[in-house]
Design a protein around this motif. Structure first.
Motif, PDB file in Angstrom:
ATOM      1  N   PRO A   1      -7.405   2.590  -0.852  1.00  0.00           N
ATOM      2  CA  PRO A   1      -6.151   3.211  -0.049  1.00  0.00           C
ATOM      3  C   PRO A   1      -7.073   3.167   1.220  1.00  0.00           C
ATOM      4  O   PRO A   1      -6.526   2.620   2.220  1.00  0.00           O
TER       5      PRO A   1
ATOM      6  N   GLN B   1      -5.325   0.453   3.885  1.00  0.00           N
ATOM      7  CA  GLN B   1      -4.050   1.194   4.691  1.00  0.00           C
ATOM      8  C   GLN B   1      -3.013  -0.472   4.334  1.00  0.00           C
ATOM      9  O   GLN B   1      -2.595  -0.614   5.246  1.00  0.00           O
TER      10      GLN B   1
ATOM     11  N   SER C   1      -0.158  -3.161   2.569  1.00  0.00           N
ATOM     12  CA  SER C   1       1.655  -2.936   2.818  1.00  0.00           C
ATOM     13  C   SER C   1       1.896  -4.281   2.433  1.00  0.00           C
ATOM     14  O   SER C   1       0.772  -5.423   2.966  1.00  0.00           O
TER      15      SER C   1
ATOM     16  N   GLY D   1      -4.617  -1.734   7.363  1.00  0.00           N
ATOM     17  CA  GLY D   1      -4.323  -0.979   8.477  1.00  0.00           C
ATOM     18  C   GLY D   1      -5.414  -0.615   9.492  1.00  0.00           C
ATOM     19  O   GLY D   1      -5.579  -0.315  10.774  1.00  0.00           O
ATOM     20  N   LYS D   2      -6.586  -1.888   8.974  1.00  0.00           N
ATOM     21  CA  LYS D   2      -8.152  -1.545   9.462  1.00  0.00           C
ATOM     22  C   LYS D   2      -8.225  -3.139  10.508  1.00  0.00           C
ATOM     23  O   LYS D   2      -8.191  -4.030   9.931  1.00  0.00           O
TER      24      LYS D   2
END
Length: 423
Positions: A348, A351, A353, A366-367
């Motif tokens: 997780p 982050q 997709s 996401g980072k």
């Protein structure tokens, strides 16, 4: 006075003598020596799984045996190497094989144009013929599009960093949002509002240019429904549709042309990268016969037609004589999608997709800088994989289409270890 080069060094030669513009050699600091199939080896004897495939140029892997034999035989027999657009046997063989194996079974009819041997030259020729045929100037392109590095191609490319490299204004392009760019908005309907409204400020364009999967823009895959709507809009408003299939085509998404599942028929198609089979420079622009309105020599180039690439391409077409290869690509694509979903669930901290389709997929993270760190760690562990997207936020997977399940599994094992180390 020449530059002093450190002795007993590898990368220092490139750092000392080559332009600062180089990029891949910075991320993968090794001197590569040999390659076969989906593996590459460097001068230190290290072996790497290739999830890059020459940015999509090596769909059939490194040094395919049959292509290699044909090329060596041709050279040994003093075959014609350079011939501009003069007639040669390899050129004839390519045209016939492409028509019989690729176009006819798909009920497609196009005139084949050989521009200069790069993808950006194919795009330039597509833009020029669209403007010539319609008498209009404007081109509609899409957010996060990438179509090449020459001025016309840059004008329809969305990336700000690359556009600034032009050094001059880039005009006659209107950008529209790509599919899924605005959450909850049908961007095809959005585009039609601009076309239908006389007060929108958008002139009727000569053409719309798109990638069905945006390779450099983040592995953004358009839905088939969206592609059908864009195709219908072009027909309704008498606009030519250009599909840039330079990276997404040549089987990369499972079918030879990436747009096939949508059942559409573009007016112009741009092909390069893996069209040459062996990694040799080659580009093709496919033009519907009624739009092939060039005057002789109106778009030309010294290297418009590569006999060596023609020979390798004809061998590559053997993969498309029945559905076996296509089915194998789709099976491996399904495996890749499952592995991507598993990694996103398991870690997780990514982050993550999923992105893309076929053997053109990725994980958007996401980072900031995380994707670059993962790719750098993967290289240290024996996997060549690059980033994609406007902020290098996507870990992008482009393995050769001929890779087997064992190769994919080994590659994802290295990737998972690299994710663990970075997180």
């Amino acid at each position: 006075m020449g530059n002093d080069i450190p002795k007993n060094s590898n990368m220092e030669v490139f750092e000392t003598l080559e332009s600062e513009v180089r990029s891949y050699s910075r991320g993968w600091p090794a001197v590569f020596e040999s390659a076969k199939g989906y593996k590459i080896r460097d001068t230190e004897g290290r072996e790497y799984i290739d999830f890059f495939a020459g940015a999509g140029t090596l769909n059939y892997g490194h040094n395919d045996d049959r292509m290699q034999e044909k090329l060596i035989e041709y050279i040994k027999n003093d075959g014609i190497i350079h011939s501009l657009d003069m007639g040669t046997n390899p050129r004839k063989d390519f045209l016939e094989a492409f028509n019989d194996i690729i176009l006819k079974p798909r009920n497609l009819s196009y005139k084949v144009m050989f521009p200069g041997p790069t993808g950006t030259n194919s795009v330039e020729s597509a833009l020029k013929i669209a403007r010539k045929v319609t008498g209009r100037d404007t081109i509609i392109s899409f957010t996060n599009a990438f179509h090449g590095m020459t001025l016309g191609s840059l004008s329809v490319t969305g990336n700000i960093f690359k556009r600034r490299g032009a050094g001059v204004p880039l005009a006659d392009t209107v950008f529209m949002p790509f599919d899924h760019y605005i959450e909850g908005v049908d961007t095809a309907d959005y585009m039609e509002r601009y076309l239908a409204d006389n007060g929108s400020g958008v002139d009727l364009p000569a053409a719309v240019i798109l990638e069905t999967v945006q390779g450099e823009g983040g592995i953004n895959a358009a839905s088939m429904d969206w592609l059908k709507k864009i195709h219908a809009l072009c027909k309704k408003y008498d606009i030519l549709l250009i599909v840039d299939d330079i990276q997404a085509g040549n089987g990369r998404t499972g079918t030879f042309f990436s747009f096939e599942p949508a059942g559409i028929e573009p007016d112009i198609i741009c092909l390069s990268k893996s069209i040459g089979g062996f990694g040799l420079p080659m580009a093709v622009t496919l033009i519907k016969p009624e739009y092939d309105q060039w005057a002789p020599g109106e778009h030309n180039g010294t290297f418009r037609g590569n006999n060596m690439a023609f020979i390798a391409a004809v061998e590559a077409f053997r993969y498309w004589k029945n559905s076996d290869f296509e089915n194998s690509v789709n099976e491996k694509a399904a495996y890749m999608a499952k592995e991507i979903e598993r990694l996103i669930r398991t870690y997780p901290g990514l982050q993550g997709s999923p992105r893309g389709r076929g053997l053109m997929q990725g994980i958007a993270v996401g980072k900031e800088n995380l994707a670059s760190e993962i790719c750098a760690e993967a290289f240290r562990n024996g996997l060549i994989v690059e980033t994609s997207g406007p902020a290098d936020e996507v870990v992008k997977f482009l393995p050769p289409l001929i890779i087997d399940k064992a190769g994919l599994a080994e590659g994802f094992e290295i990737l998972e270890k690299s994710i663990q180390n970075v997180l």
